[in-house]
Design a protein around this motif. Structure first.
Motif, PDB file in Angstrom:
ATOM      1  N   TRP A   1      12.928   2.290  -1.656  1.00 26.90           N
ATOM      2  CA  TRP A   1      14.129   1.463  -1.828  1.00 26.90           C
ATOM      3  C   TRP A   1      14.773   1.735  -3.192  1.00 26.90           C
ATOM      4  O   TRP A   1      15.986   1.906  -3.300  1.00 26.90           O
ATOM      5  CB  TRP A   1      13.787  -0.022  -1.733  1.00 26.90           C
ATOM      6  N   PHE A   2      13.937   1.748  -4.251  1.00 27.91           N
ATOM      7  CA  PHE A   2      14.466   1.966  -5.597  1.00 27.91           C
ATOM      8  C   PHE A   2      15.066   3.357  -5.752  1.00 27.91           C
ATOM      9  O   PHE A   2      16.096   3.523  -6.409  1.00 27.91           O
ATOM     10  CB  PHE A   2      13.387   1.747  -6.651  1.00 27.91           C
TER      11      PHE A   2
ATOM     12  N   LEU B   1       6.784 -10.166  -3.347  1.00 27.93           N
ATOM     13  CA  LEU B   1       5.323 -10.131  -3.429  1.00 27.93           C
ATOM     14  C   LEU B   1       4.722  -9.129  -2.444  1.00 27.93           C
ATOM     15  O   LEU B   1       3.716  -8.492  -2.749  1.00 27.93           O
ATOM     16  CB  LEU B   1       4.729 -11.514  -3.218  1.00 27.93           C
ATOM     17  N   ARG B   2       5.335  -8.987  -1.275  1.00 26.30           N
ATOM     18  CA  ARG B   2       4.850  -8.002  -0.314  1.00 26.30           C
ATOM     19  C   ARG B   2       5.076  -6.581  -0.818  1.00 26.30           C
ATOM     20  O   ARG B   2       4.356  -5.666  -0.439  1.00 26.30           O
ATOM     21  CB  ARG B   2       5.528  -8.190   1.048  1.00 26.30           C
ATOM     22  N   GLN B   3       6.068  -6.400  -1.661  1.00 29.54           N
ATOM     23  CA  GLN B   3       6.371  -5.069  -2.174  1.00 29.54           C
ATOM     24  C   GLN B   3       5.433  -4.679  -3.314  1.00 29.54           C
ATOM     25  O   GLN B   3       4.976  -3.548  -3.392  1.00 29.54           O
ATOM     26  CB  GLN B   3       7.824  -4.997  -2.663  1.00 29.54           C
ATOM     27  N   SER B   4       5.185  -5.636  -4.208  1.00 26.65           N
ATOM     28  CA  SER B   4       4.356  -5.379  -5.393  1.00 26.65           C
ATOM     29  C   SER B   4       3.988  -6.722  -6.012  1.00 26.65           C
ATOM     30  O   SER B   4       4.867  -7.552  -6.236  1.00 26.65           O
ATOM     31  CB  SER B   4       5.134  -4.543  -6.408  1.00 26.65           C
TER      32      SER B   4
ATOM     33  N   MET C   1       9.076  -2.296 -20.977  1.00 30.34           N
ATOM     34  CA  MET C   1       7.996  -3.046 -21.635  1.00 30.34           C
ATOM     35  C   MET C   1       6.646  -2.340 -21.462  1.00 30.34           C
ATOM     36  O   MET C   1       5.634  -2.829 -21.966  1.00 30.34           O
ATOM     37  CB  MET C   1       7.918  -4.453 -21.052  1.00 30.34           C
ATOM     38  N   GLY C   2       6.648  -1.232 -20.732  1.00 34.83           N
ATOM     39  CA  GLY C   2       5.400  -0.510 -20.509  1.00 34.83           C
ATOM     40  C   GLY C   2       4.511  -1.129 -19.440  1.00 34.83           C
ATOM     41  O   GLY C   2       3.317  -0.823 -19.367  1.00 34.83           O
ATOM     42  N   ILE C   3       5.088  -1.967 -18.598  1.00 38.67           N
ATOM     43  CA  ILE C   3       4.317  -2.636 -17.551  1.00 38.67           C
ATOM     44  C   ILE C   3       4.482  -1.846 -16.254  1.00 38.67           C
ATOM     45  O   ILE C   3       5.587  -1.573 -15.802  1.00 38.67           O
ATOM     46  CB  ILE C   3       4.784  -4.095 -17.355  1.00 38.67           C
ATOM     47  N   VAL C   4       3.358  -1.479 -15.667  1.00 39.39           N
ATOM     48  CA  VAL C   4       3.363  -0.763 -14.396  1.00 39.39           C
ATOM     49  C   VAL C   4       3.409  -1.789 -13.287  1.00 39.39           C
ATOM     50  O   VAL C   4       2.591  -2.683 -13.221  1.00 39.39           O
ATOM     51  CB  VAL C   4       2.089   0.125 -14.252  1.00 39.39           C
ATOM     52  N   TRP C   5       4.353  -1.653 -12.402  1.00 40.78           N
ATOM     53  CA  TRP C   5       4.504  -2.624 -11.333  1.00 40.78           C
ATOM     54  C   TRP C   5       4.109  -1.996 -10.033  1.00 40.78           C
ATOM     55  O   TRP C   5       3.988  -2.526  -9.018  1.00 40.78           O
ATOM     56  CB  TRP C   5       5.937  -3.185 -11.272  1.00 40.78           C
TER      57      TRP C   5
ATOM     58  N   HIS D   1       0.830  -1.193   0.000  1.00 41.91           N
ATOM     59  CA  HIS D   1       0.000   0.000   0.000  1.00 41.91           C
ATOM     60  C   HIS D   1       0.865   1.243   0.000  1.00 41.91           C
ATOM     61  O   HIS D   1       1.963   1.256   0.520  1.00 41.91           O
ATOM     62  CB  HIS D   1      -0.910   0.011   1.231  1.00 41.91           C
ATOM     63  N   GLU D   2       0.309   2.296  -0.545  1.00 42.93           N
ATOM     64  CA  GLU D   2       1.023   3.565  -0.539  1.00 42.93           C
ATOM     65  C   GLU D   2       0.998   4.164   0.851  1.00 42.93           C
ATOM     66  O   GLU D   2       0.064   3.978   1.612  1.00 42.93           O
ATOM     67  CB  GLU D   2       0.361   4.538  -1.515  1.00 42.93           C
ATOM     68  N   ASP D   3       2.037   4.887   1.179  1.00 45.07           N
ATOM     69  CA  ASP D   3       2.087   5.652   2.416  1.00 45.07           C
ATOM     70  C   ASP D   3       1.127   6.830   2.264  1.00 45.07           C
ATOM     71  O   ASP D   3       1.213   7.593   1.303  1.00 45.07           O
ATOM     72  CB  ASP D   3       3.531   6.132   2.634  1.00 45.07           C
TER      73      ASP D   3
END
Length: 166
Positions: free
Chosen positions: A18-19, A79-82, A162-166, A5-7
């Motif tokens: 992190w990124f 998986l917990r991250q995204s 690839m244009g994929i939103v993660w 979830h977003e903060d």
């Protein structure tokens, strides 16, 4: 609050932070290119080294169980991250595990072991050369979690292309 979830105050997810931090230590174009190759190579070599841990014959465990356990543990972090990032890393793990299985079946465990050691050493040398050009120390020296962030950072770059939103 779940990590995916977003903060509420910043609108960012923990993985985004992190990124952002990891990217701050990887701005030099040569360093980024070296990391794009070396980080997956290190990940593969760790999986391969775990694959080579002997298991007792005739028991519940089969060769590769320790690699599988490591991939499950790392996969649960991703998986917990995204969800998209986690599933993408799962695909990477399946491909890397399959390559280890193929090498063992085709050439034997000893070949996998020595290949993994060579890849591990060469890839880490490349990492440190990249950081020499970067002029910054590797991120994992400040927090070992960055050893998990690096592979996801590379996969996220591929997903974005690839244009994929993660």
């Amino acid at each position: 609050m779940a990590a995916t979830h977003e903060d509420a105050t910043t609108g960012t997810r923990p993985i985004d932070r992190w990124f952002d931090s990891y990217s701050g230590d990887h701005r030099n174009a040569l360093n980024v290119r070296l990391h794009t190759i070396a980080v997956p190579a290190i990940l593969w070599s760790v999986i391969a080294l775990l694959w080579c841990i002997p298991v007792p014959p005739g028991g519940w465990f089969r060769p590769g169980i320790f690699a599988a356990l490591g991939m499950v543990a790392a996969g649960s972090f991703y998986l917990r991250q995204s969800r998209v990032l986690g599933l993408s890393m799962l695909a990477v793990f399946v491909a890397m595990g399959a390559s280890c299985w193929w090498i063992v079946e085709t050439f034997g465990t000893r070949t996998l072991l020595w290949t993994a050691i060579a890849v591990f050493v060469i890839a880490w040398i490349a990492q440190f050369i990249g950081h020499k050009y970067e002029g910054r120390k590797p991120s994992f020296l400040t927090d070992l979690t960055y050893l998990l962030i690096g592979p996801a950072w590379v996969v996220a770059k591929v997903l974005r292309k690839m244009g994929i939103v993660w």
